[in-house]
Design a protein around this motif. Structure first.
Motif, mmCIF file in Angstrom:
data_model
loop_
_atom_site.group_PDB
_atom_site.id
_atom_site.type_symbol
_atom_site.label_atom_id
_atom_site.label_comp_id
_atom_site.label_asym_id
_atom_site.label_seq_id
_atom_site.Cartn_x
_atom_site.Cartn_y
_atom_site.Cartn_z
ATOM 1 N N ASP A 158 0.841 -1.202 0.000
ATOM 2 C CA ASP A 158 0.000 0.000 0.000
ATOM 3 C C ASP A 158 0.878 1.255 0.000
ATOM 4 O O ASP A 158 1.995 1.254 0.534
ATOM 5 N N TYR A 160 0.955 5.054 1.348
ATOM 6 C CA TYR A 160 0.285 5.832 2.416
ATOM 7 C C TYR A 160 0.427 7.335 2.158
ATOM 8 O O TYR A 160 1.403 7.787 1.533
ATOM 9 N N ALA A 172 5.800 6.319 -0.227
ATOM 10 C CA ALA A 172 4.802 5.815 -1.158
ATOM 11 C C ALA A 172 5.417 5.576 -2.539
ATOM 12 O O ALA A 172 5.043 4.621 -3.245
ATOM 13 N N ASP A 202 -9.136 8.110 6.325
ATOM 14 C CA ASP A 202 -9.503 7.830 7.718
ATOM 15 C C ASP A 202 -10.910 8.331 7.971
ATOM 16 O O ASP A 202 -11.561 8.914 7.093
ATOM 17 N N ARG A 217 -6.336 10.355 -4.281
ATOM 18 C CA ARG A 217 -5.208 9.506 -3.866
ATOM 19 C C ARG A 217 -5.022 8.337 -4.841
ATOM 20 O O ARG A 217 -3.895 8.013 -5.248
ATOM 21 N N GLN A 256 -3.393 6.660 10.119
ATOM 22 C CA GLN A 256 -2.390 6.545 9.043
ATOM 23 C C GLN A 256 -2.588 5.263 8.236
ATOM 24 O O GLN A 256 -2.442 5.254 7.019
ATOM 25 N N ARG A 257 -2.926 4.209 8.880
ATOM 26 C CA ARG A 257 -3.119 2.940 8.184
ATOM 27 C C ARG A 257 -4.313 2.996 7.239
ATOM 28 O O ARG A 257 -4.363 2.271 6.244
ATOM 29 N N ASN A 258 -5.252 3.883 7.542
ATOM 30 C CA ASN A 258 -6.435 3.992 6.684
ATOM 31 C C ASN A 258 -6.239 4.961 5.526
ATOM 32 O O ASN A 258 -7.002 4.909 4.553
ATOM 33 N N ARG A 259 -5.248 5.858 5.570
ATOM 34 C CA ARG A 259 -4.984 6.807 4.506
ATOM 35 C C ARG A 259 -4.052 6.152 3.475
ATOM 36 O O ARG A 259 -2.833 6.253 3.571
ATOM 37 N N ARG A 260 -4.640 5.498 2.484
ATOM 38 C CA ARG A 260 -3.795 4.631 1.618
ATOM 39 C C ARG A 260 -4.412 4.475 0.236
ATOM 40 O O ARG A 260 -5.612 4.706 0.035
ATOM 41 N N HIS A 262 -4.590 1.269 -2.345
ATOM 42 C CA HIS A 262 -4.433 -0.197 -2.267
ATOM 43 C C HIS A 262 -4.688 -0.814 -3.650
ATOM 44 O O HIS A 262 -5.670 -0.439 -4.336
#
Length: 267
Positions: A158, A160, A172, A202, A217, A256-260, A262
């Motif tokens: 992923d 980020y 990234a 997020d 994104r 942060q883990r959700n702003r990605r 994928h």
């Protein structure tokens, strides 16, 4: 004429003498033959009988090495005396009195050397032990064929983003560069494969705003991959905003883990 009486006795006497003389001349019996003369003596012994023929003799019959692996050679060596007929079985046939011969038996084999002459025969045998090497181990099973979807799910990384941002930051870029190499392999193996880039956010902000941010994104990630040589036609984008979080805790680490962005196989 008258004879004189004196003459009569005389005449009778003479007649008697004549008869005796006639008897003395009677033939006598022949004498027996003389004995044969003795054999001459020369002073030498009688000639001896001819010598008896010598029997054939095998001086040596060896093999080296005595144990071989199948397919390897062994060498027979021999030496024979007083023989007129020399042979080795197992198809080797007649041989000279002295010699060597390489053999390649497939299995344990006994070789017999036979030597003959008018005086007798001799025989020797040697055995070559043949071992069969263990078969090589079977080849490893072929690596399982992994589909492009499995490769992407297993190896893709992923990308980020910072809070409320859609710019591709340095970490990234590194992740997307590795993803580009992975996608090139997948596309080469499966020309029909395509990928979708999901944009995520997020939980902060409205759902509508986060859908737009997630789209920006995903598009930024797509543009970066295309700049690395990937075909744009095989990449599409979708935004889930804040609808599919991977973490639900109210912490910066979770945000942060959700702003990605994928990567997933396109359906």
């Amino acid at each position: 004429m008258r004879m004189n009486q004196r003459t009569l006795p005389t005449a009778a006497f003479c007649a008697s003498l004549l008869i005796v003389a006639a008897g003395c001349h009677k033939k006598s019996a022949p004498a027996p033959p003389p004995p044969p003369p003795p054999a001459p003596t020369t002073g030498t012994a009688p000639a001896p009988p001819p010598p008896k023929p010598q029997a054939a003799r095998i001086n040596s019959f060896t093999v080296e090495p005595e144990t071989i692996q199948r397919g390897q050679p062994a060498t027979l060596s021999w030496s024979v005396a007083n023989a007129t007929d020399i042979s080795i079985d197992q198809g080797l046939g007649a041989v000279a009195a002295n010699g060597t011969r390489q053999v390649f038996p497939a299995n344990t084999t006994t070789y017999s050397l036979t030597a003959r002459s008018a005086g007798g025969m001799d025989m020797r045998s040697v055995t070559v032990n043949v071992t069969v090497p263990a078969p090589p181990p079977p080849p490893p099973p072929p690596a399982p064929v992994i589909s492009g979807a499995e490769m992407l799910s297993r190896d893709a990384q992923d990308a980020y983003f910072d809070y409320d941002k859609s710019d591709v930051r340095d970490d990234a870029r590194q992740a997307l560069t590795r993803d580009a190499d992975l996608l090139k392999q997948i596309f080469a193996a499966d020309p029909n494969f395509s990928v979708v880039i999901e944009g995520h956010c997020d939980e902060r902000g409205s759902a509508e705003y986060n859908l737009g941010l997630g789209d920006r994104r995903a598009t930024s990630a797509k543009d970066f991959l295309v700049s690395l040589g990937l075909p744009e036609s095989k990449i599409r984008v979708i935004s889930y905003g804040k609808e599919r979080p991977v973490c639900t805790e109210e912490s910066e680490d979770c945000y942060q883990r959700n702003r990605r962005a994928h990567l997933a196989p396109a359906q």
